[in-house]
Scaffold this motif. Sequence first.
Motif, short mmCIF file in Angstrom:
data_model
loop_
_atom_site.label_atom_id
_atom_site.label_comp_id
_atom_site.label_asym_id
_atom_site.label_seq_id
_atom_site.Cartn_x
_atom_site.Cartn_y
_atom_site.Cartn_z
N PRO A 225 18.34 -14.99 -30.67
CA PRO A 225 19.55 -14.32 -30.14
C PRO A 225 20.84 -15.05 -30.50
O PRO A 225 21.85 -14.40 -30.84
CB PRO A 225 19.35 -14.33 -28.63
CG PRO A 225 17.98 -14.76 -28.36
CD PRO A 225 17.38 -15.28 -29.61
N GLY B 207 21.75 -14.47 -34.14
CA GLY B 207 22.30 -13.12 -34.32
C GLY B 207 23.74 -13.05 -33.84
O GLY B 207 24.62 -12.48 -34.50
N TRP C 204 29.28 -6.06 -23.15
CA TRP C 204 29.69 -6.30 -24.55
C TRP C 204 28.45 -6.49 -25.41
O TRP C 204 28.34 -5.95 -26.51
CB TRP C 204 30.59 -7.53 -24.61
CG TRP C 204 31.10 -7.85 -25.99
CD1 TRP C 204 32.31 -7.52 -26.52
CD2 TRP C 204 30.40 -8.60 -27.01
NE1 TRP C 204 32.42 -7.99 -27.81
CE2 TRP C 204 31.26 -8.66 -28.14
CE3 TRP C 204 29.15 -9.20 -27.10
CZ2 TRP C 204 30.90 -9.30 -29.33
CZ3 TRP C 204 28.78 -9.83 -28.28
CH2 TRP C 204 29.65 -9.88 -29.37
N GLY C 205 27.49 -7.27 -24.90
CA GLY C 205 26.25 -7.51 -25.64
C GLY C 205 25.50 -6.21 -25.90
O GLY C 205 25.05 -5.96 -27.03
N GLY C 206 25.41 -5.37 -24.86
CA GLY C 206 24.71 -4.09 -25.02
C GLY C 206 25.38 -3.22 -26.07
O GLY C 206 24.73 -2.63 -26.94
N LYS C 207 26.68 -3.19 -26.02
CA LYS C 207 27.45 -2.34 -26.94
C LYS C 207 27.24 -2.76 -28.40
O LYS C 207 27.22 -1.94 -29.30
CB LYS C 207 28.93 -2.44 -26.57
CG LYS C 207 29.84 -1.57 -27.40
CD LYS C 207 31.28 -1.69 -26.93
CE LYS C 207 32.23 -1.13 -27.98
NZ LYS C 207 33.60 -1.55 -27.73
N HIS C 208 27.07 -4.07 -28.62
CA HIS C 208 26.96 -4.56 -29.99
C HIS C 208 25.53 -4.92 -30.38
O HIS C 208 25.30 -5.61 -31.37
CB HIS C 208 27.89 -5.77 -30.18
CG HIS C 208 29.33 -5.41 -30.04
ND1 HIS C 208 30.02 -4.71 -31.01
CD2 HIS C 208 30.22 -5.60 -29.03
CE1 HIS C 208 31.27 -4.51 -30.60
NE2 HIS C 208 31.42 -5.03 -29.41
N GLY C 209 24.57 -4.48 -29.56
CA GLY C 209 23.16 -4.69 -29.90
C GLY C 209 22.75 -6.15 -29.89
O GLY C 209 21.83 -6.55 -30.61
N GLN C 210 23.40 -6.96 -29.05
CA GLN C 210 23.07 -8.39 -28.98
C GLN C 210 22.24 -8.67 -27.73
O GLN C 210 22.47 -8.06 -26.69
CB GLN C 210 24.36 -9.23 -28.93
CG GLN C 210 25.25 -9.11 -30.14
CD GLN C 210 24.66 -9.79 -31.37
OE1 GLN C 210 23.96 -10.79 -31.26
NE2 GLN C 210 24.92 -9.23 -32.54
N ASP C 211 21.31 -9.60 -27.85
CA ASP C 211 20.46 -10.00 -26.74
C ASP C 211 21.32 -10.58 -25.60
O ASP C 211 22.15 -11.46 -25.82
CB ASP C 211 19.46 -11.05 -27.24
CG ASP C 211 18.52 -11.50 -26.15
OD1 ASP C 211 17.35 -11.11 -26.20
OD2 ASP C 211 18.95 -12.27 -25.25
N CYS C 212 21.09 -10.08 -24.40
CA CYS C 212 21.92 -10.44 -23.25
C CYS C 212 21.91 -11.95 -22.98
O CYS C 212 22.96 -12.55 -22.71
CB CYS C 212 21.43 -9.67 -22.03
SG CYS C 212 22.44 -9.95 -20.59
#
Length: 305
Positions: A96, A99, A129-137
């Motif tokens: 994560p 990424g 913000w993480g969800g919006k950009h496909g990043q692991d929380c």
Amino acid sequence: MSIPKELLRRLAREHPHSAHILKAFVPLLEAREALAESLPPPELPAGPDALSFSQGKAWLAAGDHADVYLDEAFLSAAPAKILTAAIKGLPDLKMPLRGLRDFLKKDEGECAKLIMLYLTGSMNKVKAWGGKHGQDCRGVVFGATHLASAAARRVARAAASCALPPWRGGLCPICGSLPHASALRGREGKRWLQCSLCRHEWAFSRTVCPVCGQDSPKDLPLFFLEQNRWERAEACNQCGRYLLGVDTREFADDIPLELLLLCMMPLDMLMQEKGFVPAADEAQGRRGKNARKQKPDALQQERLR
Ligand SMILES: [Zn+2]
Ligand SMILES: [Zn+2]
């Protein structure tokens, strides 16, 4: 800043329960200081307005001074330096964090947005913000925490050379965050608080809770483990908060407070088992839910003197 290896080995030896914490977080501490040293200092505005400062308004609250915290020099260097150190210390979060690092290196605008969400205390928005950009929380929360801390540390280092008017508040006079630790220093045992975000230190009363202002000694208990009496938790029965602290009068070593804190995990966990909440934990509101007044089993307790 490079922490001597011999000191780290000694701390790990003396605090075997905290060896893995030291291993995980020391690279981040070193990277944060090295980053601030390698960059030009941020441009600070004129000193604080004397009246609002005397009324408890911090000089450089991030919400009002985003450009000071997040200038071009910081944004172009921080993701690589800080997140690479995080990956080194925490291999479990390697994917994560890698990424996130690669994403932020390509988009300084989003990097600034993420750090500012953290600096202004919007943890839910950090996660969104993480969800919006496909990043692991997990990677986003951890990465944002340490990027924000690096930005604030650089500002506090620059601000340290400025002479500030007197400050009596329990929040950091530079960035306005809550303290996370305290140290008694000098022959008189003067109490210094350390900011949870920028690590600035300021002198504060020994007999007042910096979170809620409680000043009744019977409601400000001190807790410590018998084997390490100079490492303490300074609690408050009114707001249910506590600060980890050290009494440096008990030993001459000039060990950075943050390193000592990393070694105090057992006391930290016992305090939370008792229902107290870390002073700087904004996520849990201003009152510890189950703070109890009775003497805890595994902890020694005494009142503030
Ligand atoms: Zn601060
Ligand atoms: Zn309190």
